[in-house]
Scaffold this motif. Structure first.
Motif, mmCIF file in Angstrom:
data_model
loop_
_atom_site.group_PDB
_atom_site.id
_atom_site.type_symbol
_atom_site.label_atom_id
_atom_site.label_comp_id
_atom_site.label_asym_id
_atom_site.label_seq_id
_atom_site.Cartn_x
_atom_site.Cartn_y
_atom_site.Cartn_z
ATOM 1 N N PRO A 75 -15.747 -13.723 34.983
ATOM 2 C CA PRO A 75 -15.807 -13.628 33.545
ATOM 3 C C PRO A 75 -15.055 -14.519 32.864
ATOM 4 C CG PRO A 75 -15.231 -11.356 34.802
ATOM 5 C CD PRO A 75 -15.277 -12.441 35.629
ATOM 6 N N PHE A 85 -18.709 -17.300 39.314
ATOM 7 C CA PHE A 85 -19.480 -16.076 38.295
ATOM 8 C C PHE A 85 -18.280 -15.415 37.786
ATOM 9 C CE2 PHE A 85 -19.300 -15.415 42.961
ATOM 10 C CZ PHE A 85 -18.099 -14.310 42.956
ATOM 11 N N ARG A 141 -14.874 -17.652 33.599
ATOM 12 C CA ARG A 141 -15.592 -19.095 33.458
ATOM 13 C C ARG A 141 -16.619 -18.830 32.566
ATOM 14 N NH1 ARG A 141 -18.217 -22.657 37.209
ATOM 15 N NH2 ARG A 141 -16.204 -22.891 38.465
ATOM 16 N N ARG A 142 -17.301 -17.381 32.291
ATOM 17 C CA ARG A 142 -18.208 -17.475 31.419
ATOM 18 C C ARG A 142 -17.720 -17.478 29.861
ATOM 19 N NH1 ARG A 142 -20.669 -12.207 34.505
ATOM 20 N NH2 ARG A 142 -22.203 -13.335 36.090
ATOM 21 N N SER A 175 -25.581 -15.467 39.464
ATOM 22 C CA SER A 175 -24.880 -14.634 38.680
ATOM 23 C C SER A 175 -24.760 -13.248 39.068
ATOM 24 C CB SER A 175 -25.380 -14.863 37.088
ATOM 25 O OG SER A 175 -26.774 -14.214 37.107
ATOM 26 N N ALA A 179 -17.147 -21.247 29.240
ATOM 27 C CA ALA A 179 -18.339 -21.751 28.857
ATOM 28 C C ALA A 179 -19.174 -21.421 27.627
ATOM 29 C CB ALA A 179 -19.394 -21.384 29.928
ATOM 30 N N ALA A 180 -18.883 -20.273 26.925
ATOM 31 C CA ALA A 180 -19.411 -19.877 25.801
ATOM 32 C C ALA A 180 -18.717 -20.579 24.540
ATOM 33 C CB ALA A 180 -19.247 -18.165 25.363
ATOM 34 N N GLN A 195 -25.460 -27.949 28.357
ATOM 35 C CA GLN A 195 -26.052 -26.756 29.151
ATOM 36 C C GLN A 195 -27.461 -27.105 29.910
ATOM 37 O OE1 GLN A 195 -24.549 -23.634 29.677
ATOM 38 N NE2 GLN A 195 -26.216 -23.373 31.092
#
Length: 461
Positions: free
Chosen positions: A24, A22, A26-27, A5, A30-31, A39
């Motif tokens: 933003p 890595f 993607r994050r 990350s 995922a959230a 997870q």
């Protein structure tokens, strides 16, 4: 310890290879979508596998795949327009699975120095359907290994050691393959690479360094011929017949390169690992250009989307390495893999998947071009069979790549049940199973339409 990350230098250049693990975007996805249990699986994956870009951390976890679909650990289904290009006959085709099961009950492995009926049958079938006189075959566990065999055979056959290939190309991830490949993600910081590898601009009129514009005058072919002449001692030119983005060469490009190779005594190696076996609406993409290479490399879908299997097809006159080992791989004549390969070819022929790919590809291209008239973000829509791409641009005159927007579209589509990859940072690359139905294709294109509209709305807001 390398934290996957952590910030990565030269991000813009690396992003040209596609969605990075890595980012933003993607994050944020995922959230919203990754549960505690999923997870846990992703964390376990990151704990035990060596970290590498594009695959650590993983996007999600799968629990099943069938036909044109994949299903994640949460039970959500996605039309898979990526599939690592292994799913010409779809995932889990019953005839491929039946062939594998039957072979497992009789001969599960073929020991070195022996042969077996499935390996011979698959080699014979490939030599029968291959264009021209490509009637000699070697098998390997993967496409990268088959590329390595092709490079070795070219050196042996010509007594030369140099290769000419294209920038931005991909021929595999091993050291010899990235030497002739041209993607920064695989080449950066790895050198020194294989000596004698020269690169030239690819036949991409959308980003032509020779300023040909919309009227291509094949300056890229002129340049390659110039390098062949001036460099000397070139064993082979190696290229992707059509890049996966896709970037579709002009009709006369490969004829020019074939003629130049003949004139300068170089071999022509065409890499059709991801696009062969019907994806472009012909069994082999080189058939669109009415040429026969000296070697043709297949892989990915050859194993039916189940077994890793690749093949090198070569002209009879290149059967000149009897005293040397070109591959000699442990699973070179694996009977189970070859049974899967033979069943795959039978499915492609008997279910008329080449014709199906051509017809549905034409239908999809018309639909995508209509979308381009409605969406300012779409700079180009192109395709050859079911090898398709939509290029997103912020400025169509300057060809400014819509990199962030492409990722936003990808995750907006994923939320709606469509999975695909991004190439060159702004091309939505669409490669569904050749078994996909017209209704499933229409559903995927409707999702794309909505996702692009959503992102355009965010830009206006």
């Amino acid at each position: 310890m390398n934290d996957s990350s952590a910030p990565v230098q030269n991000l813009d250049r690396l992003r040209s290879e596609g969605d990075l693990n890595f980012s933003p975007q993607r994050r944020a996805w995922a959230a919203e979508n990754i549960s505690v249990e999923t997870q846990r699986l992703l964390d376990e994956d990151a704990r035990y596998f060596l970290h590498q870009s594009l695959s650590t951390p993983c996007l999600n976890a799968l629990q099943s795949c069938q036909g044109a679909w994949i299903e994640d650990a949460e039970g959500r289904r996605y039309l898979d327009f990526h599939g690592n290009n292994v799913h010409q006959v779809g995932f889990g085709h019953p005839r491929v699975i039946a062939a594998i099961k039957q072979q497992l009950d009789t001969l599960s492995f073929c020991t070195r120095r022996y042969t077996c009926e499935p390996a011979i049958a698959l080699a014979k079938k490939l030599s029968e359907i291959a264009p021209g006189d490509l009637n000699r075959v070697l098998f390997a566990p993967g496409g990268t290994s088959a590329i390595g065999m092709a490079l070795k055979l070219a050196r042996i056959a010509t007594g030369r050691f140099k290769f000419i290939s294209m920038w931005d190309s991909f021929h595999g991830a091993s050291l010899d393959a990235i030497s002739v490949g041209g993607e920064a993600m695989f080449r950066n910081g790895i050198g020194p690479l294989l000596p004698g590898c020269e690169h030239v601009p690819p036949p991409d009129h959308r980003h032509c360094p020779f300023s040909c514009g919309e009227t291509c005058n094949l300056a890229c072919a002129d340049y390659l011929e110039y390098v062949l002449d001036k460099e000397g001692e070139v064993a082979a030119v190696i290229g992707e017949t059509v890049r996966c983005a896709p970037f579709i060469p002009p009709p006369d490009y490969w004829k020019r390169i074939r003629a130049a190779c003949n004139e300068h005594g170089a071999l022509l190696i065409l890499d059709e690992i991801p696009i062969g076996l019907g994806r472009t609406g012909r069994m082999f993409a080189c058939e669109h250009y009415d040429i026969v290479p000296d070697m043709l490399v297949l892989g990915k879908g050859l194993g039916g989307g189940i077994f890793p299997l690749a093949a090198l097809l070569a002209r009879e006159g290149l059967n000149v390495a009897a005293g040397q080992a070109l591959g000699h791989y442990t699973h070179e004549k694996n009977p189970v893999a070859c049974a899967a390969g033979l069943a795959t070819l039978q499915v492609i022929e008997e279910e008329a998947l080449v014709e199906h790919s051509r017809a549905l590809g034409d239908r999809a291209l018309q639909h995508m071009r209509q979308m381009a008239k409605r969406h300012p973000l779409i700079g180009d829509a192109r395709g050859l069979g079911l090898l398709m791409g939509i290029e997103l641009l912020r400025n169509k005159q300057a060809l400014t790549r819509a990199t962030d927007e492409a990722e936003q579209v990808m995750y907006a589509a994923l939320r709606r049940g469509l999975n695909f990859k991004i190439t060159m940072s702004n091309v939505l690359t669409l490669t569904p199973a050749l078994t996909i139905s017209p209704e499933e294709l229409d559903r995927a294109l409707a999702i794309l339409d909505e996702a692009i509209g959503e992102v355009e709305g965010l830009r206006i807001a």
